[in-house]
Design an enzyme around this catalytic site. Structure first.
Site, PDB file in Angstrom:
ATOM      1  N   ASP A 316       0.793  -1.217   0.000  1.00 37.73           N
ATOM      2  CA  ASP A 316       0.000   0.000   0.000  1.00 37.73           C
ATOM      3  C   ASP A 316       0.829   1.271   0.000  1.00 37.73           C
ATOM      4  OD1 ASP A 316      -2.519  -1.068  -0.231  1.00 37.73           O
ATOM      5  OD2 ASP A 316      -2.744  -1.410   1.909  1.00 37.73           O
ATOM      6  N   TYR A 399     -10.195  -0.378   2.110  1.00 29.84           N
ATOM      7  CA  TYR A 399      -9.751  -0.255   3.502  1.00 29.84           C
ATOM      8  C   TYR A 399      -9.373   1.186   3.848  1.00 29.84           C
ATOM      9  CZ  TYR A 399      -9.495  -4.979   5.473  1.00 29.84           C
ATOM     10  OH  TYR A 399      -9.800  -6.195   6.032  1.00 29.84           O
TER      11      TYR A 399
END
Length: 665
Positions: A316, A399
């Site tokens: 990420d 998320y």
């Protein structure tokens, strides 16, 4: 940055208008100036895009020698991608001299490959390409979904690297398909199972469409807004946090003072929040503890073998950029209390500066009891703990992640990651048991996965010369050394060379980072102790592709010798990289770390087995580790914390007999 007054209104923030320190974040003017230098040098075209704009921090000795008002040498690295050819170039720009200082072409077409982070425009491009492909349209029609194509959401994801001939050396993205029942619907609740599209972003074409199975699309609503779930409860009473005299911290040009703590707040597009030059003011000098700290990478590997998900392993930070994904934080929602905000500075796809208002929140929190004792016949003394919280939140697809640095009155440093948002789902047959997915709603299955965060901490406990000791407790067999059977002890082992270290909860294993130059009043090295949670490291097989690409997840803790270029746990360009970069490469030369300038890396986070309570939106999960002073102080450093705990001056011991000077009996 400029000085601002902390506030509760959320209207005044710290701006990034002028660089006032060598470690200050890039300003809007510097980003614009650097882009102009590259354009004037003839290095841009209509096809040029900017996956990354990052500061190049000066060497430590330069930073330490700098004094306020002295000239600074500011340099930034611009990564320029030609979207028509896929060619990527790193360009270093001397911002003061207004010139290109260096250029380096990335070897994206040769092993071990690697691509820059994705552009924002590539997410929309992926959906356009996927939904225009006849094979994808045919797959939707075969499922009876041909009339719902206008309700589609395509989720574009980094593809990993599996050595596939039609993918290596190209700029690739994969796309999964989800449906919305209406424009305001939550698409993540309606996955189209067994449909996977792989796209060449440079050639703007679909490489392959994988169409397997006929699993019905999960139909239940994934909405979690008030209109969907009904009226909010009315039983909760308000909690108001006030500091009538203001907070105890001050901020000036990015430098923060809070109680004995001194540090600088930084921000960049990749890592987001960075803590610089963290130290403890003992009244005579500021004792250094950490030169630089950040969450430098995080990996989310999935444990599902299906075609839709076997390849998923998000980096990420390196693939999507955490700082660029930072939220604007809202008072009373993301942060509560007397807040000081810092803006974040990022960039858009065209290399222009992009300000993120209120990207970082800083405030004080009560943190329960600091210390307490009741002495029979004498009375009670108690003090309240308080912590300073510096945080930011990033949204990466489904998320949302919160990252928090907590500084406590007793010298403890705590790093915490919070995960919330929407779990990643696939459709399945209701009521079935699967080995790699759990049913969290009728026909909706969430795969098992991990969230593995890596904190990079350039520590300098009382100076640059440090060492690391591994501390294990040990059971002693009953016998001469343990005649009564009750004894146990500990073992201290010096870490002599670079490498990875594993947690051992059964041994209460910790790591003490100690000064090799300074001792405390007991004649022992001053130090800090790293205390982790000991959750599993990566569970993928060592022969897997993701294992090679994410070596930082092989161990809980790593110790390396400091080198300027060794910044990224999985390497600089993990996107589509074949592996072997990052920490496994950094420790390959086995340098000594005994009495050297060290970097300690710690991997932490959950192995997530999703549950029905995670749907439709997941309550926050929290994961953390601590750096706790161990011999850094000569005694408890909080003995001078006052008894009062509020502006009314309430005394914790005012209604009890004083502990000293009171006659027993």
């Amino acid at each position: 940055m400029t000085t601002t007054t902390p506030h509760t209104t959320g209207k005044r923030v710290t701006h990034l208008d002028e660089a006032d320190h060598p470690l200050a974040p890039l300003t809007a003017d510097e980003i614009a100036r650097g882009r102009a230098v590259i354009a004037d040098a003839g290095l841009l075209s209509e096809h040029s895009r900017f996956p990354s704009v990052m500061p190049i921090e000066p060497p430590k000795d330069v930073v330490r020698a700098w004094t306020p008002g002295a000239p600074m040498h500011r340099v930034a690295e611009f990564v320029v991608l030609d979207v028509s050819t896929g060619r990527s170039v790193e360009i270093d720009v001397d911002l003061d001299a207004r010139r290109v200082a260096a250029t380096r072409e990335l070897a994206t077409t040769t092993a071990p490959y690697g691509q820059p982070a994705y552009l924002q425009e590539e997410y929309e491009l992926a959906q356009e390409i996927a939904t225009a492909d006849p094979r994808w349209i045919a797959a939707m029609e075969r499922r009876g979904l041909g009339d719902r194509i206008d309700q589609v959401f395509c989720s574009p994801l980094a593809p990993g690297n599996f050595g596939y001939e039609d993918e290596v050396g190209r700029r690739i993205i994969r796309s999964l398909t989800f449906l919305r029942d209406h424009p305001d619907d939550v698409a993540w609740a309606h996955p189209v199972e067994g449909l996977l599209v792989t796209i060449d972003l440079t050639e703007r074409r679909v490489i392959s469409v994988r169409d397997e199975g006929d699993v019905p699309v999960a139909a239940g609503s994934g909405r979690y807004d008030t209109d969907a779930v009904g009226p909010a409860r009315t039983t909760l009473k308000p909690i108001e946090i006030t500091q009538p005299e203001g907070p105890s911290f001050t901020v000036e040009d990015g430098a923060v003072s809070w109680e004995n703590w001194r540090f600088r707040v930084g921000f960049n597009a990749r890592e987001g929040l960075v803590i610089h030059e963290l130290g403890w003011d003992d009244g005579e000098r500021v004792r250094p503890i950490m030169y630089r700290g950040s969450i430098a990478e995080m990996l989310v590997p999935y444990g599902d073998t299906s075609a839709n998900r076997y390849w998923i392993s998000y980096f990420d930070a390196g693939e999507y950029y955490l700082g660029r994904s930072a939220n604007t934080l809202a008072l009373g929602c993301d942060c509560l209390g007397v807040i000081h905000y810092f803006d974040g500075m990022s960039h858009d796809d065209n290399g222009n500066p992009l300000r993120i208002p209120q990207a970082i929140c800083m405030h004080e929190e009560d943190a329960s009891i600091l210390w307490k004792h009741t002495e029979f016949g004498y009375g009670t003394d108690v003090r309240r703990q308080r912590r300073l919280v510096i945080s930011f939140i990033a949204t990466i697809g489904n998320y949302d992640y919160g990252f928090y640095w907590h500084l406590y009155l007793d010298g403890t440093i705590e790093v915490e990651a919070k995960a919330t948002g929407l779990v990643f789902n696939g459709s399945g047959i209701p009521g079935t048991d699967e080995p790699h997915r759990l049913e969290i709603a009728p026909g909706l299955f969430a795969p098992v996965h991990q969230h593995l965060f890596c904190a990079r901490m350039d520590l300098e406990i009382d100076g640059e010369r440090n060492a690391v000791d591994q501390i294990d407790v040990q059971r002693i067999p009953m016998g001469e050394r343990n005649p009564y059977g009750n004894a146990f002890t500990w073992e201290r082992t010096r870490v002599e060379t670079e490498g990875g270290l594993d947690a051992a909860p059964e041994l209460r294993r910790t790591w003490q980072i100690v000064s090799t130059d300074r001792t405390n009043a007991l004649g022992r090295p001053t130090g800090y102790e790293l205390i982790g949670e000991g959750w599993p490291t990566m569970l993928a097989d060592p022969a897997s592709a993701v294992w090679a690409r994410a070596s930082f997840t092989h161990h809980h803790t790593w110790v390396t010798r400091f080198h300027d270029e060794e910044r990224w746990p999985a390497g600089k360009y993990p996107n589509q990289h074949a592996g072997g970069a990052g920490l496994s490469a950094y420790v390959a030369d086995g340098e000594s770390v005994d009495g050297e300038d060290l970097v300690v890396w710690h991997t932490f986070g959950p192995t997530h087995l999703p549950r029905p309570e995670d749907f439709p939106i997941m309550p926050v999960d929290q994961y953390r580790f601590q750096l706790k002073p161990n011999g850094f102080f000569d005694r408890n450093p909080t003995l001078d914390v006052p008894e009062w705990s509020s502006s009314e001056g309430h005394c914790c011991a005012s209604e009890r007999p004083r502990r000293y000077g009171v006659e027993q009996g």
